[in-house]
Each structure stands twice: as structure tokens, then as C-alpha cells.
Scaffold this active site. Structure first.
Site, PDB file in Angstrom:
ATOM      1  N   GLY A  43       0.776  -1.248   0.000  1.00 48.88           N
ATOM      2  CA  GLY A  43       0.000   0.000   0.000  1.00 48.88           C
ATOM      3  C   GLY A  43       0.795   1.279   0.000  1.00 48.88           C
ATOM      4  O   GLY A  43       0.232   2.372  -0.125  1.00 48.88           O
ATOM      5  N   CYS A  73      -6.692  -8.733  -2.530  1.00 47.65           N
ATOM      6  CA  CYS A  73      -5.938  -7.533  -2.174  1.00 47.65           C
ATOM      7  C   CYS A  73      -6.487  -6.379  -3.014  1.00 47.65           C
ATOM      8  O   CYS A  73      -6.407  -6.417  -4.248  1.00 47.65           O
ATOM      9  CB  CYS A  73      -4.462  -7.773  -2.475  1.00 47.65           C
ATOM     10  SG  CYS A  73      -3.418  -6.331  -2.194  1.00 47.65           S
ATOM     11  N   CYS A 182      -9.515  -2.689   2.471  1.00 42.42           N
ATOM     12  CA  CYS A 182      -8.223  -3.398   2.468  1.00 42.42           C
ATOM     13  C   CYS A 182      -8.478  -4.679   3.248  1.00 42.42           C
ATOM     14  O   CYS A 182      -9.095  -4.642   4.322  1.00 42.42           O
ATOM     15  CB  CYS A 182      -7.158  -2.549   3.163  1.00 42.42           C
ATOM     16  SG  CYS A 182      -5.633  -3.455   3.544  1.00 42.42           S
ATOM     17  N   HIS A 184      -6.677  -6.469   5.022  1.00 43.21           N
ATOM     18  CA  HIS A 184      -6.093  -6.532   6.365  1.00 43.21           C
ATOM     19  C   HIS A 184      -7.010  -5.901   7.424  1.00 43.21           C
ATOM     20  O   HIS A 184      -6.845  -6.163   8.613  1.00 43.21           O
ATOM     21  CB  HIS A 184      -4.758  -5.778   6.401  1.00 43.21           C
ATOM     22  CG  HIS A 184      -3.597  -6.524   5.822  1.00 43.21           C
ATOM     23  ND1 HIS A 184      -3.431  -6.703   4.465  1.00 43.21           N
ATOM     24  CD2 HIS A 184      -2.536  -7.135   6.414  1.00 43.21           C
ATOM     25  CE1 HIS A 184      -2.299  -7.377   4.248  1.00 43.21           C
ATOM     26  NE2 HIS A 184      -1.746  -7.647   5.415  1.00 43.21           N
TER      27      HIS A 184
HETATM   28  N1  DGL Z   1      -4.362  -6.350   1.914  1.00 41.23           N
HETATM   29  C1  DGL Z   1      -4.094  -5.419   0.913  1.00 41.23           C
HETATM   30  C2  DGL Z   1      -5.333  -4.699   0.379  1.00 41.23           C
HETATM   31  O1  DGL Z   1      -6.418  -5.249   0.423  1.00 41.23           O
HETATM   32  C3  DGL Z   1      -2.877  -4.537   0.967  1.00 41.23           C
HETATM   33  C4  DGL Z   1      -2.144  -4.282   2.233  1.00 41.23           C
HETATM   34  C5  DGL Z   1      -0.729  -3.778   1.975  1.00 41.23           C
HETATM   35  O2  DGL Z   1       0.090  -4.585   1.606  1.00 41.23           O
HETATM   36  O3  DGL Z   1      -0.487  -2.560   2.090  1.00 41.23           O
HETATM   37  O4  DGL Z   1      -5.243  -3.619  -0.139  1.00 41.23           O
END
Ligand code: DGL
Length: 259
Positions: A43, A73, A182, A184
């Protein structure tokens, strides 16, 4: 019926939340999860780097004989999905911040869209917002790279996470909903609720898995009924460390509990 392999890819552990839901909906598939741990976070990287890493990840999954790939992602989808779909012969499902369902569920309300800085700056998100909101009702946007760092380091306690969130989210806006753009971020639902009360937290997990199911059926790829398997890789290396596997297992469960 022959086995069906589905590849999942994320910069790190975020996509495990999507994998968790896919395993519930399609338990008979064999899953290969690729976490690009050598390059996380995406990101805050350049579009060129994200494209290169995404290509390497999907190339690896292609070598494993997958029938379809989920780019779990939002950041990689934003920067690389068109390129990947052109290059690889199998269906590729991407993820985008769930702006559309948020606009439909909360017309005229204050909405906050959270994502990585790259997704927030990307053209894809701005087009999505233009297509779903009238110009006088645009949602607020905020990049939350700190949550990616917390998740990758196993930091989920509300005190630390809320301490960070309150420095970047304006609580006086009384948001009706927060879009978790995101993968995460889904692990922090309890912290968002601690800070903002019982608001609607909307992510793209369900829409993505629904899309995967319909794409498999359109391509006549049948998933058997028997229980499938899941294998994890970190930037192409098989994960065999019991402690890491136990942590991934914990995240699969955390994703179910926090829904
Ligand atoms: N999990 C990822 C997303 O959905 C990106 C997180 C990262 O690597 O900054 O955007």
C-alpha cells in the site's frame, strides 16, 4: 469429479479473511494461498513494483495448476488486475472497496472509505465513487497503512489500535458506515466498533466470493463435495513452520468470529 485448485493472493495475511469465507462457501476446493511476505506492504509501494510482485504471485499460482485466482488484495487489484487478466488464461477475481453496497445501504449518509494509500490515490477508486455517489455526497477517504503493519505484526489489542485510529478518523462526522477497503482491515472490526460505536462495517469479502462462485459456474468448473485442502506459501516458499501455520489458522478463525 476431479479436484479444483483455487489460488488466493495477497501482499500478506489480509486475504486469509477472504479465504476463510471461501472455504465455508466452497469447502470442496483445494486452496493455495500466496502471501507475498517478502514485499508486504504493497500500500505504500510504486505502481510498477506492485504490478511486478502481483505478476510473480499469479505466475507462481499458474505453475501450481490453479483453475482460478482470487486477488484478495484491493491494492493489487487497483494496480494490476487488467494486466493479470490479459496475461493469464484462467479467470481472475479482483477486490475493490465495497463502495457500491455502502451507497445502496446508506443513501445520503456520511460514509468513510478506508484503504491503503495506493488504493486511496488510485483512479479505480475515484471512478467507483463517481459512479455510485452524486458529487455533493462524496464519502470521506482515509489511508490506514498503520493497520497493515499491526496485522502483519500480530497486534490486535484495541488500546493500541484505537489509539492509532483516533488520530486519523474524525469521530465528529458520525459516520453511518465504514467501508473496509483493504483485506487486512477486517481483523480490526472490534477496534472500529470500540471507537465508532455500533456502525455498519462493510467489506468486499462476500461480493468477491459470490463472484468467484459465479465465475466458476460460468466456466463449467465444478467443485467436488469432498473436503478440500489448503496450502500456504510465502513469496513462493511453502509454509511448514508449525507456529506460522498455527497463526494462519488463528486468523481463519478470527475472520469467522469477527464477521
Ligand atoms: N491487503 C491489501 C489490500 O487489500 C494490501 C495491504 C498492503 O500490503 O499494504 O489492499
Amino acid at each position: 469429479m476431479s479436484k479444483v485448485r483455487i489460488g488466493f493472493f495477497d501482499s500478506g495475511i489480509g486475504g486469509i479473511s477472504v479465504l476463510s469465507y471461501a472455504r465455508r462457501r466452497l469447502p470442496g476446493a483445494d486452496y493455495i494461498y500466496y502471501a507475498d511476505t517478502d514485499h508486504v506492504p504493497y500500500g505504500t509501494k510504486s505502481p510498477e513494483d506492485i504490478l511486478r510482485y502481483s505478476d510473480a504471485a499469479v505466475g507462481f499460482l499458474a505453475e501450481q495448476g490453479v483453475s482460478a485466482v482470487v486477488v484478495a488484495c484491493n491494492t493489487a487489484t487497483s494496480m494490476a488486475i487488467s494486466y493479470l487478466r490479459e496475461k493469464y488464461p484462467f479467470p481472475i477475481v479482483g477486490m475493490e472497496p465495497a463502495v457500491k453496497p455502502a451507497a445502496a445501504a446508506h443513501p445520503g449518509a456520511n460514509i468513510l472509505v478506508c484503504a491503503t494509500p495506493v488504493t486511496i490515490a488510485g483512479k479505480k477508486l475515484h471512478t467507483l465513487i463517481e459512479n455510485n455517489y452524486p458529487s455533493e455526497e462524496q464519502p470521506d477517504l482515509v489511508g490506514l497503512p498503520g493497520l497493515v503493519t499491526f496485522a502483519e505484526n500480530g497486534i490486535f489489542d484495541c488500546e493500541t489500535v484505537c489509539g492509532y485510529l483516533e488520530t486519523v478518523i474524525d469521530r465528529t462526522k458520525n459516520y453511518a458506515a465504514v467501508v473496509l477497503g483493504c483485506t487486512h482491515f477486517g481483523y480490526f472490526r472490534d477496534s472500529f466498533r470500540d471507537l465508532l460505536g455500533d456502525i455498519d462495517l462493510i467489506d468486499g469479502t462476500e461480493g468477491t466470493v459470490n463472484r468467484l462462485i459465479s465465475i466458476l459456474s460460468q466456466n463449467s468448473i465444478d467443485v467436488p463435495d469432498a473436503q478440500g485442502s489448503t496450502a500456504f506459501y510465502q513469496t513462493g516458499r511453502p509454509v511448514t513452520d508449525p507456529a506460522v501455520l498455527a497463526y494462519y489458522d488463528q486468523l481463519l478463525t478470527r475472520s469467522e468470529i469477527l464477521k
